[in-house]
Scaffold this motif. Sequence first.
Motif, PDB file in Angstrom:
ATOM      1  N   LEU A  93      16.967  10.036  56.732  1.00  0.00           N
ATOM      2  CA  LEU A  93      17.995   9.626  55.789  1.00  0.00           C
ATOM      3  C   LEU A  93      19.198   9.032  56.511  1.00  0.00           C
ATOM      4  CD1 LEU A  93      19.139   9.505  52.918  1.00  0.00           C
ATOM      5  CD2 LEU A  93      19.951  11.859  53.221  1.00  0.00           C
ATOM      6  N   PHE A  94      19.605   9.681  57.599  1.00  0.00           N
ATOM      7  CA  PHE A  94      20.726   9.164  58.382  1.00  0.00           C
ATOM      8  C   PHE A  94      20.391   7.795  58.960  1.00  0.00           C
ATOM      9  CE2 PHE A  94      22.833   8.659  62.515  1.00  0.00           C
ATOM     10  CZ  PHE A  94      24.163   8.691  62.116  1.00  0.00           C
ATOM     11  N   LYS A  95      19.165   7.649  59.468  1.00  0.00           N
ATOM     12  CA  LYS A  95      18.745   6.360  60.027  1.00  0.00           C
ATOM     13  C   LYS A  95      18.732   5.285  58.944  1.00  0.00           C
ATOM     14  CE  LYS A  95      15.078   6.473  62.608  1.00  0.00           C
ATOM     15  NZ  LYS A  95      13.632   6.458  63.012  1.00  0.00           N
ATOM     16  N   PHE A  96      18.265   5.671  57.749  1.00  0.00           N
ATOM     17  CA  PHE A  96      18.219   4.735  56.623  1.00  0.00           C
ATOM     18  C   PHE A  96      19.621   4.268  56.243  1.00  0.00           C
ATOM     19  CE2 PHE A  96      18.622   4.279  51.982  1.00  0.00           C
ATOM     20  CZ  PHE A  96      17.758   3.210  51.756  1.00  0.00           C
ATOM     21  N   LEU A  97      20.553   5.204  56.120  1.00  0.00           N
ATOM     22  CA  LEU A  97      21.927   4.854  55.733  1.00  0.00           C
ATOM     23  C   LEU A  97      22.608   4.014  56.799  1.00  0.00           C
ATOM     24  CD1 LEU A  97      23.076   8.263  54.181  1.00  0.00           C
ATOM     25  CD2 LEU A  97      22.376   6.193  52.968  1.00  0.00           C
ATOM     26  N   LEU A  98      22.408   4.383  58.054  1.00  0.00           N
ATOM     27  CA  LEU A  98      23.035   3.649  59.145  1.00  0.00           C
ATOM     28  C   LEU A  98      22.480   2.232  59.249  1.00  0.00           C
ATOM     29  CD1 LEU A  98      24.925   3.564  61.578  1.00  0.00           C
ATOM     30  CD2 LEU A  98      23.063   4.521  62.968  1.00  0.00           C
ATOM     31  N   ALA A  99      21.146   2.112  59.187  1.00  0.00           N
ATOM     32  CA  ALA A  99      20.528   0.792  59.284  1.00  0.00           C
ATOM     33  C   ALA A  99      20.908  -0.082  58.090  1.00  0.00           C
ATOM     34  CB  ALA A  99      19.001   0.932  59.374  1.00  0.00           C
ATOM     35  N   GLY A 100      20.947   0.523  56.899  1.00  0.00           N
ATOM     36  CA  GLY A 100      21.335  -0.232  55.712  1.00  0.00           C
ATOM     37  C   GLY A 100      22.772  -0.717  55.792  1.00  0.00           C
ATOM     38  N   PHE A 101      23.655   0.137  56.310  1.00  0.00           N
ATOM     39  CA  PHE A 101      25.066  -0.241  56.447  1.00  0.00           C
ATOM     40  C   PHE A 101      25.231  -1.372  57.455  1.00  0.00           C
ATOM     41  CE2 PHE A 101      29.156   0.387  58.694  1.00  0.00           C
ATOM     42  CZ  PHE A 101      30.016   0.124  57.640  1.00  0.00           C
ATOM     43  N   LEU A 102      24.574  -1.258  58.607  1.00  0.00           N
ATOM     44  CA  LEU A 102      24.675  -2.299  59.634  1.00  0.00           C
ATOM     45  C   LEU A 102      24.066  -3.610  59.158  1.00  0.00           C
ATOM     46  CD1 LEU A 102      23.820  -0.237  62.844  1.00  0.00           C
ATOM     47  CD2 LEU A 102      26.068  -0.962  62.031  1.00  0.00           C
ATOM     48  N   LEU A 103      22.946  -3.515  58.450  1.00  0.00           N
ATOM     49  CA  LEU A 103      22.325  -4.732  57.934  1.00  0.00           C
ATOM     50  C   LEU A 103      23.213  -5.395  56.891  1.00  0.00           C
ATOM     51  CD1 LEU A 103      19.836  -6.584  57.900  1.00  0.00           C
ATOM     52  CD2 LEU A 103      18.876  -5.130  56.100  1.00  0.00           C
ATOM     53  N   SER A 104      23.898  -4.592  56.086  1.00  0.00           N
ATOM     54  CA  SER A 104      24.821  -5.148  55.087  1.00  0.00           C
ATOM     55  C   SER A 104      25.953  -5.914  55.759  1.00  0.00           C
ATOM     56  CB  SER A 104      25.388  -4.023  54.212  1.00  0.00           C
ATOM     57  OG  SER A 104      24.370  -3.383  53.474  1.00  0.00           O
ATOM     58  N   ILE A 105      26.447  -5.373  56.868  1.00  0.00           N
ATOM     59  CA  ILE A 105      27.502  -6.080  57.612  1.00  0.00           C
ATOM     60  C   ILE A 105      26.970  -7.410  58.136  1.00  0.00           C
ATOM     61  CG2 ILE A 105      28.961  -6.002  59.671  1.00  0.00           C
ATOM     62  CD1 ILE A 105      29.219  -3.010  59.297  1.00  0.00           C
ATOM     63  N   ILE A 106      25.750  -7.385  58.659  1.00  0.00           N
ATOM     64  CA  ILE A 106      25.147  -8.625  59.175  1.00  0.00           C
ATOM     65  C   ILE A 106      24.982  -9.634  58.053  1.00  0.00           C
ATOM     66  CG2 ILE A 106      23.067  -9.612  60.196  1.00  0.00           C
ATOM     67  CD1 ILE A 106      22.724  -6.995  61.746  1.00  0.00           C
ATOM     68  N   TYR A 107      24.475  -9.172  56.899  1.00  0.00           N
ATOM     69  CA  TYR A 107      24.331 -10.062  55.750  1.00  0.00           C
ATOM     70  C   TYR A 107      25.679 -10.671  55.361  1.00  0.00           C
ATOM     71  CZ  TYR A 107      19.455  -9.054  54.463  1.00  0.00           C
ATOM     72  OH  TYR A 107      18.081  -8.983  54.424  1.00  0.00           O
ATOM     73  N   TYR A 108      26.703  -9.827  55.326  1.00  0.00           N
ATOM     74  CA  TYR A 108      28.037 -10.291  54.921  1.00  0.00           C
ATOM     75  C   TYR A 108      28.540 -11.377  55.873  1.00  0.00           C
ATOM     76  CZ  TYR A 108      32.710  -9.912  52.863  1.00  0.00           C
ATOM     77  OH  TYR A 108      33.895 -10.188  52.210  1.00  0.00           O
ATOM     78  N   VAL A 109      28.393 -11.125  57.172  1.00  0.00           N
ATOM     79  CA  VAL A 109      28.854 -12.097  58.166  1.00  0.00           C
ATOM     80  C   VAL A 109      28.085 -13.406  58.044  1.00  0.00           C
ATOM     81  CG1 VAL A 109      29.008 -12.580  60.635  1.00  0.00           C
ATOM     82  CG2 VAL A 109      29.637 -10.316  59.772  1.00  0.00           C
ATOM     83  N   VAL A 110      26.773 -13.315  57.890  1.00  0.00           N
ATOM     84  CA  VAL A 110      25.949 -14.521  57.768  1.00  0.00           C
ATOM     85  C   VAL A 110      26.334 -15.306  56.518  1.00  0.00           C
ATOM     86  CG1 VAL A 110      23.600 -15.381  57.402  1.00  0.00           C
ATOM     87  CG2 VAL A 110      24.018 -13.584  59.079  1.00  0.00           C
ATOM     88  N   ILE A 111      26.570 -14.594  55.424  1.00  0.00           N
ATOM     89  CA  ILE A 111      26.968 -15.263  54.177  1.00  0.00           C
ATOM     90  C   ILE A 111      28.284 -16.004  54.359  1.00  0.00           C
ATOM     91  CG2 ILE A 111      27.731 -14.842  51.801  1.00  0.00           C
ATOM     92  CD1 ILE A 111      25.709 -12.512  51.722  1.00  0.00           C
ATOM     93  N   VAL A 112      29.236 -15.379  55.053  1.00  0.00           N
ATOM     94  CA  VAL A 112      30.517 -16.039  55.323  1.00  0.00           C
ATOM     95  C   VAL A 112      30.315 -17.259  56.209  1.00  0.00           C
ATOM     96  CG1 VAL A 112      32.744 -15.776  56.476  1.00  0.00           C
ATOM     97  CG2 VAL A 112      31.908 -13.971  54.966  1.00  0.00           C
ATOM     98  N   LEU A 113      29.446 -17.128  57.207  1.00  0.00           N
ATOM     99  CA  LEU A 113      29.183 -18.257  58.096  1.00  0.00           C
ATOM    100  C   LEU A 113      28.533 -19.421  57.362  1.00  0.00           C
ATOM    101  CD1 LEU A 113      27.890 -16.420  61.307  1.00  0.00           C
ATOM    102  CD2 LEU A 113      30.135 -17.469  60.937  1.00  0.00           C
ATOM    103  N   PHE A 114      27.819 -19.116  56.284  1.00  0.00           N
ATOM    104  CA  PHE A 114      27.186 -20.158  55.492  1.00  0.00           C
ATOM    105  C   PHE A 114      28.145 -20.780  54.476  1.00  0.00           C
ATOM    106  CE2 PHE A 114      23.141 -18.947  57.228  1.00  0.00           C
ATOM    107  CZ  PHE A 114      22.341 -20.064  57.059  1.00  0.00           C
ATOM    108  N   GLY A 115      29.389 -20.323  54.470  1.00  0.00           N
ATOM    109  CA  GLY A 115      30.373 -20.990  53.627  1.00  0.00           C
ATOM    110  C   GLY A 115      31.037 -20.151  52.569  1.00  0.00           C
ATOM    111  N   ALA A 116      30.763 -18.854  52.520  1.00  0.00           N
ATOM    112  CA  ALA A 116      31.418 -18.006  51.526  1.00  0.00           C
ATOM    113  C   ALA A 116      32.906 -17.872  51.847  1.00  0.00           C
ATOM    114  CB  ALA A 116      30.769 -16.622  51.500  1.00  0.00           C
ATOM    115  N   PRO A 117      33.749 -17.680  50.839  1.00  0.00           N
ATOM    116  CA  PRO A 117      35.196 -17.524  51.086  1.00  0.00           C
ATOM    117  C   PRO A 117      35.480 -16.339  52.003  1.00  0.00           C
ATOM    118  CG  PRO A 117      34.752 -17.856  48.749  1.00  0.00           C
ATOM    119  CD  PRO A 117      33.426 -17.641  49.402  1.00  0.00           C
ATOM    120  N   ILE A 118      36.391 -16.534  52.927  1.00  0.00           N
ATOM    121  CA  ILE A 118      36.716 -15.476  53.888  1.00  0.00           C
ATOM    122  C   ILE A 118      37.838 -14.575  53.385  1.00  0.00           C
ATOM    123  CG2 ILE A 118      37.500 -15.007  56.238  1.00  0.00           C
ATOM    124  CD1 ILE A 118      36.331 -17.650  57.103  1.00  0.00           C
TER     125      ILE A 118
END
Length: 232
Positions: A93-118
Amino acid sequence: MGVGNKLSQRLLISYCSFTCIYFPGILILLKLNNNLYNVGKYKFIPVLLILLFAEVIKLMFPMFHSESMLIPRTELKPSSKPRKTWFKPMKELFKFLLAGFLLSIIYYVVIVLFGAPILTQHEETTMLTATLTTLTFVPASLHLGVNGALEIITGAQLQKGNVLADAIKTNIQATLLGTWLGAIAIPLDWDRPWQAWPIPCVLGALLGYTIAHFITLAKTLPMLRLGKKVHR
């Protein structure tokens, strides 16, 4: 066709059939309730929770395939250390939450790099991030484990020949492709309400996820039928 492979295909058909029934229904209800344009708002969170609950329900499907119990009863011995039986689930469960949180950050950064408002529309970008995490990482983790999910998402899929892993890979690719294609409609000068950020991207992700299940279902049904004919 091996017994294990045939059972995996049966489960995959059950998974896809279930998704192909309830998922379009959710989209139709969103449209009928005039909530389709709220997919980029926090109001969309209950729908994401429903999607999570549906994926958890899928975990019970193997119970209806008695042959899919691959562990013999003789191996189900009581643990010599019952006090530590909680440690492994908590670790996962801890691994799931940690990996999901880190992946969400990566998704957020990639979305911003693709042109989302900062500096603005953080709610909208966060909801697109949550949608992508829900549709890609969560189902893969529930059915393949956190390590299996990360292998597929990072492109290092090691589970060759696993029909379920291949199907989940298709789901992830179609979801991300749908998100990218949806972004094409945003800069067009049509002045439509559904073009507002990130509505086209979220709808593209949802449609991509749905279409992937229909494609997998259409590919798996003939394979199962062919296997039955060969077996006969």
